[in-house]
Design a protein around this motif. Structure first.
Motif, PDB file in Angstrom:
ATOM      1  N   ALA A  33      -4.514  -0.347   2.610  1.00 31.84           N
ATOM      2  CA  ALA A  33      -3.084  -0.840   1.852  1.00 31.84           C
ATOM      3  C   ALA A  33      -3.542  -1.392   0.455  1.00 31.84           C
ATOM      4  O   ALA A  33      -2.824  -1.280  -0.517  1.00 31.84           O
ATOM      5  N   GLU A  34      -4.718  -2.075   0.509  1.00 25.01           N
ATOM      6  CA  GLU A  34      -5.019  -2.773  -0.740  1.00 25.01           C
ATOM      7  C   GLU A  34      -5.151  -1.620  -1.827  1.00 25.01           C
ATOM      8  O   GLU A  34      -5.191  -1.882  -3.152  1.00 25.01           O
ATOM      9  N   TRP A  35      -5.412  -0.623  -1.386  1.00 22.53           N
ATOM     10  CA  TRP A  35      -5.643   0.738  -2.617  1.00 22.53           C
ATOM     11  C   TRP A  35      -4.343   1.488  -2.774  1.00 22.53           C
ATOM     12  O   TRP A  35      -4.527   2.392  -3.833  1.00 22.53           O
ATOM     13  N   GLN A  36      -3.287   1.093  -2.209  1.00 20.80           N
ATOM     14  CA  GLN A  36      -2.054   2.019  -2.595  1.00 20.80           C
ATOM     15  C   GLN A  36      -1.588   1.663  -3.914  1.00 20.80           C
ATOM     16  O   GLN A  36      -1.970   0.328  -4.483  1.00 20.80           O
ATOM     17  N   PRO A  37      -1.161   2.681  -4.641  1.00 25.44           N
ATOM     18  CA  PRO A  37      -0.430   2.558  -5.991  1.00 25.44           C
ATOM     19  C   PRO A  37       0.486   1.352  -6.001  1.00 25.44           C
ATOM     20  O   PRO A  37       1.493   1.315  -5.022  1.00 25.44           O
ATOM     21  N   LYS A  38       0.779   0.666  -7.181  1.00 23.84           N
ATOM     22  CA  LYS A  38       1.657  -0.432  -7.156  1.00 23.84           C
ATOM     23  C   LYS A  38       2.931   0.351  -8.164  1.00 23.84           C
ATOM     24  O   LYS A  38       3.463  -0.243  -8.618  1.00 23.84           O
ATOM     25  N   PHE A  39       3.012   1.618  -7.918  1.00 25.46           N
ATOM     26  CA  PHE A  39       4.161   2.432  -8.470  1.00 25.46           C
ATOM     27  C   PHE A  39       4.735   3.515  -7.654  1.00 25.46           C
ATOM     28  O   PHE A  39       3.644   3.838  -6.551  1.00 25.46           O
ATOM     29  N   ASP A  40       5.747   3.983  -7.594  1.00 27.36           N
ATOM     30  CA  ASP A  40       6.333   5.007  -6.825  1.00 27.36           C
ATOM     31  C   ASP A  40       5.928   6.313  -7.626  1.00 27.36           C
ATOM     32  O   ASP A  40       6.602   6.666  -8.424  1.00 27.36           O
ATOM     33  N   PRO A  41       5.057   7.175  -6.961  1.00 27.97           N
ATOM     34  CA  PRO A  41       4.787   8.556  -7.633  1.00 27.97           C
ATOM     35  C   PRO A  41       5.495   9.607  -7.426  1.00 27.97           C
ATOM     36  O   PRO A  41       5.172  10.718  -7.998  1.00 27.97           O
ATOM     37  N   ARG A  42       6.655   9.516  -6.600  1.00 27.02           N
ATOM     38  CA  ARG A  42       7.349  10.833  -6.475  1.00 27.02           C
ATOM     39  C   ARG A  42       8.038  11.348  -7.658  1.00 27.02           C
ATOM     40  O   ARG A  42       8.501  12.468  -7.393  1.00 27.02           O
ATOM     41  N   GLY A  43       8.005  10.503  -8.633  1.00 21.62           N
ATOM     42  CA  GLY A  43       8.566  11.250  -9.788  1.00 21.62           C
ATOM     43  C   GLY A  43       7.855  12.001 -10.689  1.00 21.62           C
ATOM     44  O   GLY A  43       8.283  12.474 -11.737  1.00 21.62           O
ATOM     45  N   ALA A  44       6.512  11.997 -10.360  1.00 22.71           N
ATOM     46  CA  ALA A  44       5.521  12.489 -11.267  1.00 22.71           C
ATOM     47  C   ALA A  44       5.843  14.227 -11.434  1.00 22.71           C
ATOM     48  O   ALA A  44       6.266  14.822 -10.556  1.00 22.71           O
ATOM     49  N   GLU A  45       5.895  14.551 -12.718  1.00 23.74           N
ATOM     50  CA  GLU A  45       5.978  16.375 -12.917  1.00 23.74           C
ATOM     51  C   GLU A  45       4.796  16.775 -12.350  1.00 23.74           C
ATOM     52  O   GLU A  45       4.855  18.141 -11.882  1.00 23.74           O
ATOM     53  N   HIS A  46       3.486  16.145 -12.218  1.00 25.36           N
ATOM     54  CA  HIS A  46       2.332  16.895 -11.987  1.00 25.36           C
ATOM     55  C   HIS A  46       1.468  16.110 -10.862  1.00 25.36           C
ATOM     56  O   HIS A  46       1.473  15.014 -11.119  1.00 25.36           O
ATOM     57  N   THR A  47       0.923  16.662  -9.991  1.00 26.65           N
ATOM     58  CA  THR A  47      -0.082  15.921  -9.128  1.00 26.65           C
ATOM     59  C   THR A  47      -1.429  16.284  -9.137  1.00 26.65           C
ATOM     60  O   THR A  47      -1.657  17.697  -8.880  1.00 26.65           O
ATOM     61  N   TYR A  48      -2.499  15.594  -9.212  1.00 23.14           N
ATOM     62  CA  TYR A  48      -3.886  16.146  -9.384  1.00 23.14           C
ATOM     63  C   TYR A  48      -4.514  15.515  -7.832  1.00 23.14           C
ATOM     64  O   TYR A  48      -4.660  14.223  -7.732  1.00 23.14           O
TER      65      TYR A  48
ATOM     66  N   LEU B 161     -12.955  12.708  13.400  1.00 13.50           N
ATOM     67  CA  LEU B 161     -13.537  11.881  13.945  1.00 13.50           C
ATOM     68  C   LEU B 161     -14.133  10.180  12.934  1.00 13.50           C
ATOM     69  O   LEU B 161     -14.000   9.272  13.464  1.00 13.50           O
ATOM     70  N   LEU B 162     -14.783  10.660  12.318  1.00 10.44           N
ATOM     71  CA  LEU B 162     -15.283   9.833  11.188  1.00 10.44           C
ATOM     72  C   LEU B 162     -14.150   8.990  10.348  1.00 10.44           C
ATOM     73  O   LEU B 162     -14.036   7.706  10.415  1.00 10.44           O
ATOM     74  N   VAL B 163     -13.105   9.600  10.109  1.00 12.41           N
ATOM     75  CA  VAL B 163     -11.975   8.990   9.409  1.00 12.41           C
ATOM     76  C   VAL B 163     -11.307   8.043  10.514  1.00 12.41           C
ATOM     77  O   VAL B 163     -10.905   7.031  10.364  1.00 12.41           O
ATOM     78  N   ALA B 164     -11.174   8.717  11.556  1.00 12.95           N
ATOM     79  CA  ALA B 164     -10.329   7.773  12.843  1.00 12.95           C
ATOM     80  C   ALA B 164     -11.323   6.457  13.027  1.00 12.95           C
ATOM     81  O   ALA B 164     -10.741   5.162  13.302  1.00 12.95           O
ATOM     82  N   PHE B 165     -12.709   6.671  13.145  1.00 16.08           N
ATOM     83  CA  PHE B 165     -13.590   5.493  13.229  1.00 16.08           C
ATOM     84  C   PHE B 165     -13.326   4.359  12.119  1.00 16.08           C
ATOM     85  O   PHE B 165     -13.447   3.347  12.489  1.00 16.08           O
ATOM     86  N   LEU B 166     -13.218   4.754  11.073  1.00 21.60           N
ATOM     87  CA  LEU B 166     -13.120   4.056   9.902  1.00 21.60           C
ATOM     88  C   LEU B 166     -11.711   3.454   9.984  1.00 21.60           C
ATOM     89  O   LEU B 166     -11.414   2.178   9.359  1.00 21.60           O
ATOM     90  N   LEU B 167     -10.647   3.850  10.063  1.00 21.92           N
ATOM     91  CA  LEU B 167      -9.245   3.499  10.248  1.00 21.92           C
ATOM     92  C   LEU B 167      -9.009   2.838  11.342  1.00 21.92           C
ATOM     93  O   LEU B 167      -8.177   1.839  11.337  1.00 21.92           O
ATOM     94  N   LEU B 168      -9.396   3.206  12.644  1.00 25.31           N
ATOM     95  CA  LEU B 168      -8.593   2.822  13.811  1.00 25.31           C
ATOM     96  C   LEU B 168      -8.748   1.135  14.141  1.00 25.31           C
ATOM     97  O   LEU B 168      -7.484   0.436  14.485  1.00 25.31           O
ATOM     98  N   PRO B 169      -9.799   0.393  13.679  1.00 27.30           N
ATOM     99  CA  PRO B 169      -9.627  -0.944  13.862  1.00 27.30           C
ATOM    100  C   PRO B 169      -8.739  -1.827  13.129  1.00 27.30           C
ATOM    101  O   PRO B 169      -7.857  -2.508  13.576  1.00 27.30           O
ATOM    102  N   GLY B 170      -8.425  -1.206  11.906  1.00 26.28           N
ATOM    103  CA  GLY B 170      -7.432  -2.039  11.115  1.00 26.28           C
ATOM    104  C   GLY B 170      -5.932  -1.680  11.652  1.00 26.28           C
ATOM    105  O   GLY B 170      -5.061  -2.186  11.581  1.00 26.28           O
ATOM    106  N   LEU B 171      -5.842  -0.291  12.026  1.00 31.76           N
ATOM    107  CA  LEU B 171      -4.690   0.044  12.728  1.00 31.76           C
ATOM    108  C   LEU B 171      -4.143  -0.543  13.984  1.00 31.76           C
ATOM    109  O   LEU B 171      -3.211  -1.095  14.268  1.00 31.76           O
ATOM    110  N   ILE B 172      -5.342  -1.077  14.684  1.00 33.46           N
ATOM    111  CA  ILE B 172      -5.111  -1.686  16.177  1.00 33.46           C
ATOM    112  C   ILE B 172      -4.647  -3.126  15.769  1.00 33.46           C
ATOM    113  O   ILE B 172      -3.699  -3.732  16.347  1.00 33.46           O
ATOM    114  N   LEU B 173      -5.089  -3.663  14.625  1.00 37.00           N
ATOM    115  CA  LEU B 173      -4.739  -4.969  14.322  1.00 37.00           C
ATOM    116  C   LEU B 173      -3.462  -5.232  13.535  1.00 37.00           C
ATOM    117  O   LEU B 173      -3.003  -6.203  12.984  1.00 37.00           O
ATOM    118  N   GLY B 174      -2.675  -3.792  13.277  1.00 43.79           N
ATOM    119  CA  GLY B 174      -1.631  -3.790  12.340  1.00 43.79           C
ATOM    120  C   GLY B 174      -1.782  -3.817  10.939  1.00 43.79           C
ATOM    121  O   GLY B 174      -1.080  -4.127  10.198  1.00 43.79           O
TER     122      GLY B 174
END
Length: 343
Positions: free
Chosen positions: A27-42, A9-22
């Motif tokens: 988004a601003e924190w998403q990586p500027k690279f494609d991580p799908r080719g990584a050998e390991h994930t932390y 519920l807390l995550v939904a409360f934090l995220l819902l207003p932005g999602l409603i507005l589209g």
């Protein structure tokens, strides 16, 4: 199940207003690279919001690790309770389902009682004391030794300022504090401390705080200026008493079994970057704390300091609490910390 539902519920409360507005608020924190080719994930968790420097550091670690390992290791950082509440994440960390977490100093004693050291009142109260403690290699190694024996490595920590009281009415003395109902964290040492001070308090989950403060169920909040400001609680609590009885931390914990399975070069790079970025984040956290205080003052919030005799009384009242925690933390270690930090 109740804790899991609260986290959702807390995550939904934090995220819902932005999602409603589209807009995706992450988004601003998403990586500027494609991580799908990584050998390991932390997979790294944190309950905090990246508006706080001590939380935002996770993204800086992510980007540097990607660059310096040439895309071999991806730090999949999930702040804002995306992976659940802290108690749930601690369980997943022990099992290895989650590889790392930046735990609040309040929750960290559930990993190792010794990690509760930084919560003890008037022990590591100032930023300078915190830096002195972290820069003492022997003390820091002993601080994390108990957790490491249980399979969790204490890699480093970041800070978000000194604890005090955000209140709806002025608190300029210990006597005035008697009339305030404080919300305190869900931590045994905090409960012991407030009982020793003889103050009114209630233990309340963080998602319940905004409404409780607005409606007067609580009239004070035990927290730092950074958290109070970034969470907009200064809109309701127009008074702040600076006590600095402890520094707020996010402690970077890693599942040691997962860490040792990483190739040695990746392991060394990850730990080095965590240490370097955590150091930078502590400095940035101190600056942010001052900015939030200045911002609050400009918005009409009044700041106070307790008289020296009141502070002396509070320190004397909690000395039995520190004594009580000696066995859990280690009496010799606690004494060594107090001597080196001039307590």
């Amino acid at each position: 199940m109740k804790r899991i539902l609260t986290a959702i519920l807390l995550v939904a409360f934090l995220l819902l207003p932005g999602l409603i507005l589209g807009n995706d608020p992450m988004a601003e924190w998403q990586p500027k690279f494609d991580p799908r080719g990584a050998e390991h994930t932390y997979l790294l968790s944190c309950v905090g919001h990246p508006a706080i420097e001590g939380v935002r550091v996770g993204f800086r670690i992510r980007d540097r690790v990607w660059e310096e390992t040439k895309g071999r290791l991806f730090v999949d950082y999930r702040p804002m309770s995306q992976l659940g509440g802290e108690m749930d994440v601690i369980g997943k960390l022990r099992m290895g389902a989650i590889h790392g977490m930046m735990s609040s100093s309040v929750a960290a004693p559930n990993v190792s009682p010794r990690l509760g050291l930084v919560n003890l009142p008037f022990l590591v109260g100032s930023f300078d004391q915190l830096q002195q403690f972290r820069n003492d290699a022997e003390l820091f190694e002993k601080y994390g030794a108990e957790a490491l024996r249980s399979g969790i490595r204490v890699a480093d920590f970041t800070a978000y300022g000194g604890y005090g009281w955000a209140t709806r009415t002025p608190v300029t003395s210990l006597e005035e504090a008697q009339g305030v109902i404080f919300r305190i964290a869900q931590a045994p040492v905090n409960i012991d401390m407030y009982r020793a001070w003889g103050l009114q308090f209630t233990v309340m989950p963080w998602p319940d705080v905004p409404q409780a403060l607005q409606t007067g169920v609580i009239t004070g909040l035990d927290h730092t200026p950074t958290v109070t400001g970034t969470a907009n609680f200064f809109n309701t609590a127009k008074h702040y008493t600076q006590i600095d009885y402890a520094q707020g931390l996010y402690i970077h914990l890693i599942n040691e079994r997962w860490l040792q399975r990483l190739p040695e070069d990746l392991r060394e790079t990850l730990l080095r970057i965590i240490a370097e970025e955590s150091h930078r984040a502590r400095l940035a956290g101190q600056e942010q704390d001052q900015r939030e205080i200045a911002k609050a003052r400009a918005a009409g919030v009044s700041f106070y300091r307790l008289p020296e005799q009141d502070l002396a009384a509070m320190k004397g009242q909690v000395e039995p609490v520190i004594k009580q925690w000696e066995d859990r933390i280690g009496a010799d270690f606690l004494q060594q910390v107090r001597q080196r930090l001039n307590n």
